[in-house]
Design an enzyme around this catalytic site. Structure first.
Site, PDB file in Angstrom:
ATOM      1  CG  HIS A 195      -0.849  -0.590   2.379  1.00  0.00           C
ATOM      2  ND1 HIS A 195       0.124  -0.149   3.209  1.00  0.00           N
ATOM      3  CD2 HIS A 195      -1.457  -1.604   3.031  1.00  0.00           C
ATOM      4  CE1 HIS A 195       0.104  -0.859   4.319  1.00  0.00           C
ATOM      5  NE2 HIS A 195      -0.837  -1.751   4.232  1.00  0.00           N
ATOM      6  CG  HIS A 227      -2.946  -7.282  12.459  1.00  0.00           C
ATOM      7  ND1 HIS A 227      -3.986  -6.377  12.549  1.00  0.00           N
ATOM      8  CD2 HIS A 227      -2.036  -6.709  11.611  1.00  0.00           C
ATOM      9  CE1 HIS A 227      -3.699  -5.315  11.800  1.00  0.00           C
ATOM     10  NE2 HIS A 227      -2.532  -5.496  11.211  1.00  0.00           N
ATOM     11  CD  GLU A 230      -2.971  -4.336   7.120  1.00  0.00           C
ATOM     12  OE1 GLU A 230      -2.280  -4.119   8.139  1.00  0.00           O
ATOM     13  OE2 GLU A 230      -2.946  -3.595   6.107  1.00  0.00           O
ATOM     14  CG  ASP A 278      -0.544  -8.127   6.094  1.00  0.00           C
ATOM     15  OD1 ASP A 278      -1.603  -7.854   6.676  1.00  0.00           O
ATOM     16  OD2 ASP A 278       0.540  -7.583   6.395  1.00  0.00           O
ATOM     17  CG  HIS A 334      -0.668  -1.454  11.264  1.00  0.00           C
ATOM     18  ND1 HIS A 334      -0.871  -2.222  10.141  1.00  0.00           N
ATOM     19  CD2 HIS A 334      -0.755  -0.165  10.865  1.00  0.00           C
ATOM     20  CE1 HIS A 334      -1.041  -1.475   9.106  1.00  0.00           C
ATOM     21  NE2 HIS A 334      -0.986  -0.235   9.499  1.00  0.00           N
ATOM     22  CG  ASP A 351       1.664  -5.558  11.418  1.00  0.00           C
ATOM     23  OD1 ASP A 351       2.067  -6.466  10.671  1.00  0.00           O
ATOM     24  OD2 ASP A 351       0.626  -4.921  11.201  1.00  0.00           O
ATOM     25  CE1 TYR A 381       6.299  -4.166   8.557  1.00  0.00           C
ATOM     26  CE2 TYR A 381       6.281  -3.339  10.804  1.00  0.00           C
ATOM     27  CZ  TYR A 381       5.723  -4.103   9.805  1.00  0.00           C
ATOM     28  OH  TYR A 381       4.568  -4.797  10.059  1.00  0.00           O
ATOM     29  CG  HIS A 402       5.442  -8.298   7.817  1.00  0.00           C
ATOM     30  ND1 HIS A 402       4.819  -8.794   6.694  1.00  0.00           N
ATOM     31  CD2 HIS A 402       4.505  -7.552   8.454  1.00  0.00           C
ATOM     32  CE1 HIS A 402       3.567  -8.369   6.665  1.00  0.00           C
ATOM     33  NE2 HIS A 402       3.348  -7.622   7.723  1.00  0.00           N
TER      34      HIS A 402
HETATM   35 FE1  FEO Z   1      -0.971  -4.547   9.747  1.00  0.00          FE
HETATM   36 FE2  FEO Z   1       1.316  -6.861   8.442  1.00  0.00          FE
HETATM   37  O1  FEO Z   1      -0.355  -6.030   8.756  1.00  0.00           O
END
Ligand code: FEO
Length: 386
Positions: free
Chosen positions: A24, A78, A80, A82, A144, A163, A191, A222
């Site tokens: 994004h 989380h 989100e 991903d 996040h 995250d 990041y 990640h």
């Molecule tokens: Fe807030 Fe890696 O997603």
């Protein structure tokens, strides 16, 4: 696709997104990973999942260890996508599994997937036994999204931090001592600057909670898993979350006919004379997510634009919109630029930097092409302000 063993009965089973280049708007030139972790205990537990298009990769890694249908708990730290994108397929394979998540996590997952899955909603500090292990959950809202939480396994001394502490790096090496530490540092900083920075206040609370835990591994969602540099990354997060800055200036600008660039160099000269490190960042040649990495720790943020059609240049406006949203703090700002018959460009830049709550140096503008005398005066004026 192999799993990677972290400790006895604890495995990385995530997906590697080798070709991801845009997250994004964030330039991910090294790709990324979505880290899922499998704990084999009396109740087989999966911590987070992967982006939907890497579901098969994750299932393949899990199948080396257990049949995925044996999973009893899925921890959704989380919402989100991903990290939750594989849930619909996974819940078809293990429909009786229970999803452990925060109150906001349940709401978010229902709103995303419209499924009546089994949910176990946990509050901050709550514990769930999965056999020999008892997992502890700590809610970390806004690190996040409002739903975020982290999961800690005391017997393994692992914090599954989602995250927080992540980096966008695609690599087959999984641990911090197997990869180039300078690259990990740069990507962790990028990041933080591009994802975590607006939530620094909440990060400070997470760091307080983390200080009460005995942590030997930080397993983020990640990138690389921290095991040899745990205290090192915690110290950097403390520094970034406290908005600490280096005595460094960024001169970020675009130029039409070179006059704004002349001003940029005159300003750079002032910092150099004052022995303050500088970076010159022409917006045409630098991605704004890379510029933000430098913004994170720079003290002085100077932004320049000429006037175009009674406005600043569009790429300067885009950068400033991005900067304002990420809400860096503890900065000194300076707007500069040239103009032909209206100084709206520099005035608009000045207004945005003030809206960012920066301490401001008086703006600098010149009409048409500044001569040597005007440039000397600019250098002198900036030196006096430092
Ligand atoms: Fe807030 Fe890696 O997603």
């Amino acid at each position: 696709m192999n799993p990677i063993k972290i400790l006895d009965d604890v495995y990385w089973v995530g997906g590697i997104d080798w070709n991801l280049r845009n997250f994004h708007g964030y330039l991910t030139q090294r790709g990324s990973t979505y880290n899922a972790y499998l704990i084999v205990d009396d109740a087989v537990t999966l911590i987070d999942t992967v982006k939907h298009y890497l579901t098969d990769e994750m299932l393949d890694r899990i199948a080396w260890i257990v049949d995925p249908s044996e999973i009893k708990y899925i921890v959704a730290n989380h919402v989100e996508m991903d990290h939750s994108g594989a849930l619909p397929r996974l819940m078809e394979i293990c429909p009786d599994a229970t999803i452990i998540t925060s109150p906001q996590g349940e709401k978010g997952l229902r709103a995303h997937y419209r499924k009546d899955w089994n949910f176990k909603v946990v509050q901050s500090g709550e514990e769930v036994s999965i056999g020999a292990r008892t997992l502890k959950f700590v809610l970390t809202p806004m690190v996040h999204w409002p739903d975020n939480m982290v999961c800690y396994s005391p017997s393994d001394k692992i914090l599954f931090s989602n995250d927080a502490f992540g980096q966008h790096i695609a690599t087959s090496e999984r641990f911090d001592d197997q990869f180039y530490v300078d690259i990990i540092h740069e990507e962790a900083m990028k990041y933080y600057a591009n994802i975590v920075l607006p939530y620094s206040q909440q990060v400070r609370k997470v760091l307080e909670d983390a200080a009460t835990l005995d942590i030997e591994y930080i397993a983020p969602s990640h990138g690389i898993i921290w095991r040899s540099y745990v205290s090192w990354i915690l110290e950097f997060y403390q520094r970034w979350a406290m908005n600490e800055t280096d005595n460094k200036a960024l001169i970020i600008y675009d130029t039409m006919w070179g006059s704004t660039e002349k001003i940029a160099y005159a300003i750079q000269k002032a910092f150099e004379i004052r022995e303050i490190d500088t970076s010159m960042l022409l917006l045409k040649n630098n991605h704004m997510s890379d510029i933000m990495t430098e913004v994170l720790t720079a003290r002085y943020i100077c932004v320049g634009s000429p006037t175009l059609n009674k406005n600043m240049l569009p790429d300067v406006a885009a950068f400033l919109t991005y900067l304002k949203g990420l809400a860096p703090r503890n900065k000194v700002g300076l707007a500069f630029g040239s103009y032909g018959w209206g100084a709206q460009g520099v005035n608009d830049v000045d207004a945005v930097l003030r809206a960012c709550d920066f301490d401001m140096i008086d703006k600098i503008s010149t009409q048409y092409v500044p001569d040597a005398k005007a440039l000397d005066e600019i250098t002198k004026k900036v030196m006096e302000a430092l």
